[in-house]
Design a protein around this motif. Structure first.
Motif, PDB file in Angstrom:
ATOM      1  N   UNK A 231       0.811  -1.211   0.000  1.00 35.45           N
ATOM      2  CA  UNK A 231       0.000   0.000   0.000  1.00 35.45           C
ATOM      3  C   UNK A 231       0.853   1.272   0.000  1.00 35.45           C
ATOM      4  N   UNK A 253       2.765   0.944  14.817  1.00 33.36           N
ATOM      5  CA  UNK A 253       3.113  -0.467  14.634  1.00 33.36           C
ATOM      6  C   UNK A 253       3.838  -1.042  15.846  1.00 33.36           C
TER       7      UNK A 253
ATOM      8  N   UNK B  47     -13.346  -2.743  12.812  1.00 38.08           N
ATOM      9  CA  UNK B  47     -12.057  -3.418  12.957  1.00 38.08           C
ATOM     10  C   UNK B  47     -11.163  -3.242  11.738  1.00 38.08           C
ATOM     11  N   UNK B  48     -11.730  -2.794  10.636  1.00 35.20           N
ATOM     12  CA  UNK B  48     -10.940  -2.536   9.440  1.00 35.20           C
ATOM     13  C   UNK B  48     -10.207  -1.191   9.556  1.00 35.20           C
ATOM     14  N   UNK B  50      -7.725   1.023  10.494  1.00 32.18           N
ATOM     15  CA  UNK B  50      -6.379   1.162  11.024  1.00 32.18           C
ATOM     16  C   UNK B  50      -6.299   2.563  11.627  1.00 32.18           C
ATOM     17  N   UNK B  53      -5.282   5.474   9.479  1.00 31.83           N
ATOM     18  CA  UNK B  53      -6.168   6.230   8.578  1.00 31.83           C
ATOM     19  C   UNK B  53      -6.567   7.543   9.244  1.00 31.83           C
ATOM     20  N   UNK B  87      -7.599  -0.295  19.677  1.00 28.37           N
ATOM     21  CA  UNK B  87      -6.704   0.485  18.820  1.00 28.37           C
ATOM     22  C   UNK B  87      -7.078   1.962  18.840  1.00 28.37           C
TER      23      UNK B  87
ATOM     24  N   UNK C 622     -11.774  -7.553   7.513  1.00 29.73           N
ATOM     25  CA  UNK C 622     -10.615  -6.679   7.342  1.00 29.73           C
ATOM     26  C   UNK C 622      -9.825  -6.412   8.610  1.00 29.73           C
ATOM     27  N   UNK C 623     -10.118  -7.136   9.683  1.00 32.85           N
ATOM     28  CA  UNK C 623      -9.332  -6.961  10.905  1.00 32.85           C
ATOM     29  C   UNK C 623      -7.870  -7.318  10.632  1.00 32.85           C
ATOM     30  N   UNK C 625      -6.230  -6.888   7.878  1.00 34.91           N
ATOM     31  CA  UNK C 625      -5.563  -5.833   7.114  1.00 34.91           C
ATOM     32  C   UNK C 625      -5.099  -4.719   8.029  1.00 34.91           C
ATOM     33  N   UNK C 626      -5.916  -4.391   9.028  1.00 35.62           N
ATOM     34  CA  UNK C 626      -5.476  -3.332   9.928  1.00 35.62           C
ATOM     35  C   UNK C 626      -4.545  -3.867  11.006  1.00 35.62           C
ATOM     36  N   UNK C 627      -4.348  -5.178  11.046  1.00 33.38           N
ATOM     37  CA  UNK C 627      -3.373  -5.754  11.966  1.00 33.38           C
ATOM     38  C   UNK C 627      -1.999  -5.830  11.311  1.00 33.38           C
ATOM     39  N   UNK C 628      -1.982  -6.167  10.036  1.00 31.39           N
ATOM     40  CA  UNK C 628      -0.725  -6.441   9.330  1.00 31.39           C
ATOM     41  C   UNK C 628       0.140  -5.187   9.261  1.00 31.39           C
ATOM     42  N   UNK C 629       1.369  -5.253   9.819  1.00 32.75           N
ATOM     43  CA  UNK C 629       2.196  -4.042   9.793  1.00 32.75           C
ATOM     44  C   UNK C 629       2.752  -3.734   8.400  1.00 32.75           C
ATOM     45  N   UNK C 631       1.287  -4.362   5.439  1.00 26.52           N
ATOM     46  CA  UNK C 631       0.302  -4.197   4.368  1.00 26.52           C
ATOM     47  C   UNK C 631       0.248  -5.368   3.416  1.00 26.52           C
ATOM     48  N   UNK C 640      -6.021  -0.951   1.657  1.00 27.36           N
ATOM     49  CA  UNK C 640      -5.453   0.295   2.176  1.00 27.36           C
ATOM     50  C   UNK C 640      -5.474   1.362   1.087  1.00 27.36           C
TER      51      UNK C 640
END
Lengths: 318, 143, 653
Positions: A231, A253, B47-48, B50, B53, B87, C622-623, C625-629, C631, C640
């Motif tokens: 991304x 992170x 939960x999507x 991040x 964003x 988060x 999508x949890x 996707x927002x977990x993966x550092x 991407x 993203x």
């Protein structure tokens, strides 16, 4: 802290159970220690152990597949525990030689004291001082005065996990409540002051990614989203906005993962206090989830779990 | 209430498809009037979202960010909003540390049947952001 | 890239408060947009035709429709562009109706907001990728949760259509609330007489498997492939041996057990069969009252049972049922009158609830159908009915109308007169709500033919005076205070969601409203569907409903299941997570956070460990996707980059 001989003996004993041992040797001058990989016991002679051995060697562990021995200080051991929490290393493949530590030295602080003169020789006296000889003379500095900030509040001088302990365990003599004192003090400033502070600090960032590369918990390395288009979180533009965003990514992170080893700040060529954001988040993790990184291998990193009822998270009203 | 042309602020909303986006639809169907500053991004689940964003929006031009999901225990995906809650709470506490008023960011839970609550959330949050004023006007950080 | 933008007027719904022509004109200025127009009704046949034509003529490869909510018409337009040869995921919708034109009055501001919304959609659609569904097999077995009249109807309709049905009922017998009623309005036909044959049909249907006295422990899976863990609660009676002879019940020495079926109007035995028509007609022990459990000795039923069915050691049993769809028909509950001290229910024996009165009227009830008041078993002459006992009262958290109380009060008043000809009934009411077929005539009959006195006003207090209960209230038509000295007071208690309704919804991943009633997919057009594919609603679990409405919904839900099962294979939603194995560093944080255990570790041929998504299990939250550092795992259609494109369109625009 002259445990070098004992460490050497221990290393000699753990071969050939391990294929490699990671420890320290002298770097390009007496003021610099550098990582040292021993693969045959005879190489152990060049090993050094003194307060200049500041690097967090554990960063190498996740990428090494074979069985390895490693020399760790108290602070370094937290990284290992964090790795274990996250399943990033196999405990059975690491032999940990723990060495209690009374504080290391910040080379940056020493260099500042000696006016960045070339170093001729370095010795340690018995009174807790480092004596740095340069062509312009000799400077005697109390180690406590040139230690990195993290040592001033160190709670874990003795490694929390080890297979062999060198010498006797040391208890911390630093008050626990001081650990996040700097964070509280900074937080007390006004929003404008804080914003201005970070803008000034991040403006200097040259996006060399040294902080990221040195961070033991930055596991993405070549896949870091600071440098990808898929991304595409940030562009390569050298604007404050992009720099700010990079540091926020780094912090987010590391939320609930930063072991406060201070490597990011140690390696930053621009002296940006990059660890501060992460420390702030750690303070909040402690407050919210009573979670402290890298102290208990059975803990779960708080961002990867939840409680159905969160005792400390209240619904926010408008 | 805002609603004066030229005085609008930029507010970004991340809404989960199943509850809050539906709640905003319900409010629309019922013609519950709301301030017009909000721009909505539909995501499957809170939960999507991040937290980055939110940071990205606040750093690049938003004056406020709103995240809304299903009520805890009522997530279409069982646990998504539980992760979101941790988060986003982390983020809410971090923002003032970097000099951004935490009032510019709000996260909440609105179900698909709560049109009236949605109206209230949008109105109150918009008013709150208006009280703080624009974030980016005085700071032209971009060179 | 050649984006086409279509702005819908929706008659005046959008065009009334949004300058649609200007939105279209603004869009034409955007890079990538080669065509933008506005149209009266884009969703209409000619509106869709125009999109198809434009795709061909202008060679469009991405489409943005700015209209109503995508929850309304996304599927419509996906099909439209698919017919014109585009991948359905090359469509984005901008919601300029529900989120803009309907909620803002200022045309200038609305137009600016609409321009932003369409810009965001354009930005996103340019990042969209073609996605393709795969298909998977459907397990053509349906579970019905709840054996009331709605659930029974659904089960029977499904079974008659040839489907295998698993019916799960919480209490020891099916029949639900209707089995407890005496007569039904507006026909005054006997409730159990019309329900009984249906219950027998359920019991005898070879396609229906009944788990009575069972609850749902856990539901896993997705449409077409659910795995449901059913807890068969211990009855302490082996139902394979029990013949329902009732000898145990007769001899049971414990005579003070709470009777759930009769709502506590009279006690029952610790071992009991709830009512004569029970299906299954089997006994069960209530361990809270049984002496064998409370005192550790008795064993009378074990001795008396001719088939040796009693088993005090019985444990709950868990069975797993695999089904492809679930119909939820869990019914309703009744308002807790303890929250209502001024009416004294529970404190004064002669203040009872409507359903308790139903049991008193019922020939198979504790009084054998003789109206006797609980305190002294005498026949009441003056009976007061209080409608809206809890209903339509915001302060009690029940702002809604309970739907059927007006009607059953009229029925009960009529029946009272039939049973006790010299009685006089009074009804305190707020409004008479009788909109069904033959309903208003029925309430009039109560007043005109049966002399029931209707008093419009709320009751403020009920208190005892000697052997009577004084009901004090207002008569708002006369503007006076009224007091009626009654022998018996019947409260039409508010209908609330069934106990445990929220927990059940959470297991099913369906939404519920503030009151615990389940939320349908669309209040008008999708009344029995939920937002969870493969889960349907029937009856009062969705909101208070009378018998005909519940039966209608049961049939409706069954027909939805039949339609779903008419195909052997279902199409999967391709908007699921995907791993870029080059970027994945194998930290497997996504494995930890996935709510569906849809991600596992995989070793590539070069020995690299990476995450792998199990496509059929991924639900697309999508949890991960927002977990993966790094991407590396991206939820398709909500990547993203797609969301960043929207953020950038607003913030940098």
């Amino acid at each position: 802290m002259n445990n070098a001989e004992q460490i050497k003996e221990t290393i000699a004993r753990i071969f050939p159970d391990v294929e490699t041992v990671i420890c320290y040797q002298q770097g390009f001058d007496g003021l610099h220690a550098t990582p040292y990989f021993i693969s045959i016991p005879e190489q152990v002679n060049k090993l050094i152990w003194n307060p200049l051995c500041a690097q967090n060697l554990t960063s190498y562990l996740p990428s090494i597949k074979k069985k390895v021995g490693i020399v760790v200080k108290g602070c370094d051991s937290r990284t290992i525990i964090q790795y274990l929490q996250e399943g990033l290393i196999d405990r059975a493949k690491v032999v940990i030689i723990g060495v209690p530590c009374t504080g290391v030295i910040s080379v940056k602080k020493v260099l500042r004291e000696i006016g960045h003169q070339p170093v001729v020789d370095v010795v340690f006296d018995d009174n807790g001082n480092i004596v740095v000889k340069t062509q312009k003379g000799e400077k005697r500095l109390a180690i406590a005065d040139v230690c990195p900030d993290k040592c001033t509040t160190c709670q874990y001088p003795t490694p929390l996990v080890y297979d062999h302990l060198i010498g006797e365990p040391i208890a911390s003599n630093k008050p626990k409540e001081d650990v996040y004192k700097d964070i509280r003090e900074f937080d007390a400033k006004t929003l404008e002051e804080k914003r201005a502070y970070w803008e000034k600090e991040f403006e200097r960032c040259i996006r060399c990614y040294a902080c990221r590369n040195a961070c033991p918990m930055c596991i993405c390395q070549d896949s870091c989203i600071a440098e990808t288009r898929e991304p595409h979180w940030i562009s390569q533009r050298l604007s404050l906005q992009e720099k700010f965003m990079f540091h926020m990514i780094h912090a987010a992170h590391l939320a609930g993962r930063c072991v406060e080893c201070g490597e990011c700040e140690r390696v930053c060529p621009m002296d940006i206090p990059v660890a501060k954001l992460k420390k702030k988040i750690n303070a909040e993790m402690k407050e919210l989830f009573n979670y402290e990184t890298g102290v208990n291998p059975d803990d779960k990193p708080p961002m990867y779990t939840f409680n159905v009822d969160e005792a400390k998270i209240k619904e926010h009203k408008l | 209430m805002s609603g004066v042309a030229g005085k609008e602020l930029r507010i970004v909303g991340f809404l989960c498809n199943w509850c809050s986006y539906g709640g905003a639809d319900t409010a629309g169907v019922a013609r519950f009037k709301q301030p017009t500053d909000l721009r909505i991004i539909r995501v499957p689940c809170s939960g999507r979202v991040d937290p980055l964003f939110v940071v990205k929006a606040l750093l690049t031009g938003a004056d406020g960010v709103l995240v809304s999901g299903c009520h805890p225990r009522d997530c279409h995906y069982t646990d998504g909003n539980f992760y979101a809650r941790r988060r986003l709470e982390m983020l809410k506490r971090l923002l003032p540390f970097i000099g951004i008023d935490e009032k510019r960011f709000h996260y909440t839970w609105v179900s698909a049947s709560e049109g009236q609550k949605w109206q209230q959330v949008v109105t109150d949050f918009t008013n709150q952001v208006h009280k703080l004023g624009p974030m980016h006007a005085k700071k032209e950080s971009e060179g | 890239m050649r984006v086409g933008v279509f702005i819908c007027h929706c008659g005046n719904n959008i065009a009334g408060t949004v300058d649609v022509a200007r939105v279209a004109a603004e869009m034409r200025k955007l890079p990538g947009v080669v065509y933008a127009t506005n149209y009266m009704y884009t969703c209409s046949e000619p509106g869709q035709e125009e999109i198809k034509q434009a795709i061909k003529k202008e060679n469009l490869d991405r489409i943005v429709v700015a209209a109503c909510s995508p929850r309304m018409h996304e599927n419509t337009f996906r099909k439209t562009i698919e017919k014109a040869g585009l991948n359905r995921y090359f469509l984005e919708m901008a919601n300029i109706r529900e989120h803009i034109s309907w909620i803002g009055e200022d045309k200038e501001l609305n137009t600016a907001k609409a321009i932003d919304a369409v810009k965001m959609a354009v930005a996103k659609v340019m990042k969209n990728k073609p996605l393709y569904s795969s298909s998977f097999k459907v397990n053509k077995r349906v579970m019905v949760i709840g054996g009331g009249v709605a659930g029974m109807q659904a089960a029977l309709d499904c079974a008659d259509g040839g489907l295998d049905v698993v019916l799960v009922e919480k209490s020891p017998s099916i029949g639900g609330m209707m089995a407890r009623l005496d007569k039904t309005f507006p026909t005054i036909d006997c409730s159990i007489c019309i329900l009984g044959p249906k219950m027998v049909d359920v019991a005898q249907h070879e396609k229906i498997k009944l788990h009575a006295y069972s609850e749902i422990d856990e539901i896993k899976g997705y449409v077409g492939n659910y795995q449901v863990k059913v807890r068969k609660k211990a009855t302490y009676v082996d139902w394979t041996k029990c013949t329902g002879c009732g000898a145990c019940m007769e001899k049971c020495p414990t005579r003070n057990a709470y009777d759930n079926f009769n709502f506590g109007v009279a006690p029952t035995r610790a071992i009991n069969i709830p009512f004569p028509q029970a299906i299954p007609k089997k006994a069960k022990i209530d361990p809270a009252f049984c002496r064998q459990f409370t005192k550790g000795k008795c064993g009378v039923c074990a001795k008396i049972c001719p088939t040796g069915a009693i088993n005090y050691e019985m444990q709950d049993e868990i069975v797993t049922e695999d089904v492809g769809a679930i119909i939820v028909a869990t019914g309703y509950g009744l308002f807790d009158l303890d929250k209502f001290p001024e009416y004294g229910a529970g404190r004064y024996p002669d203040v009872i609830t409507g359903i308790q009165y139903e049991r008193i009227l019922n020939a198979s009830g504790p009084t054998s159908g003789h109206i006797l008041r609980p305190s002294d078993q005498t026949e009441p002459k003056t009976i007061v009915f209080v409608s809206c006992a809890g209903s339509r009262d915001k302060s009690l958290g029940v702002p809604y109308c309970s739907n059927f109380c007006c009607m059953y009060i009229a029925k009960q008043a009529i029946l009272t007169k039939d049973h006790v000809p010299d009685s006089q009934s009074y009804v305190f009411y707020m409004d008479i709500r009788s909109p069904g077929k033959g309903y208003d005539e029925f309430t009039r009959r109560a007043q005109e033919d049966y002399g029931v006195k209707y008093i419009r006003g709320r009751v403020s207090r009920i208190y005892p005076k000697g052997k009577k209960m004084v009901v004090r209230g207002a008569d708002t038509l006369l503007g006076t205070q009224v007091e009626v000295e009654a022998d018996l007071v019947v409260l039409a208690t508010a209908v609330v969601s069934a106990p445990g309704a929220a927990g059940m919804a959470e297991k099913l991943h369906i939404s519920y409203d503030t009151f615990g009633f389940y939320v349908e997919s669309h209040p008008k057009l999708r009344p029995v569907e939920t937002n969870t594919s493969g889960v349907f609603l029937a009856g009062a679990c969705q909101g208070p409903k009378d018998i005909p409405a519940s039966v209608g919904q049961g049939s409706a839900a069954a027909s939805k299941v039949q339609a779903l099962f008419s195909k052997d294979m279902l199409e999967s939603d391709p908007a699921i997570a995907q791993v870029n194995t080059n970027a994945c560093v194998g930290c497997l944080k996504c494995v930890r956070t996935c709510p569906f255990q849809a991600i596992k570790e995989e070793e590539l041929r070069n020995g690299k460990k990476v995450a792998k998504v199990i496509e059929t299990v991924c639900a697309g939250c999508g949890v991960c996707t927002s977990t993966c550092p790094c991407g590396a795992i991206q939820l398709q259609h909500f990547t993203d980059n797609q969301l960043l494109a929207e953020v950038n369109a607003i913030c940098q625009g």
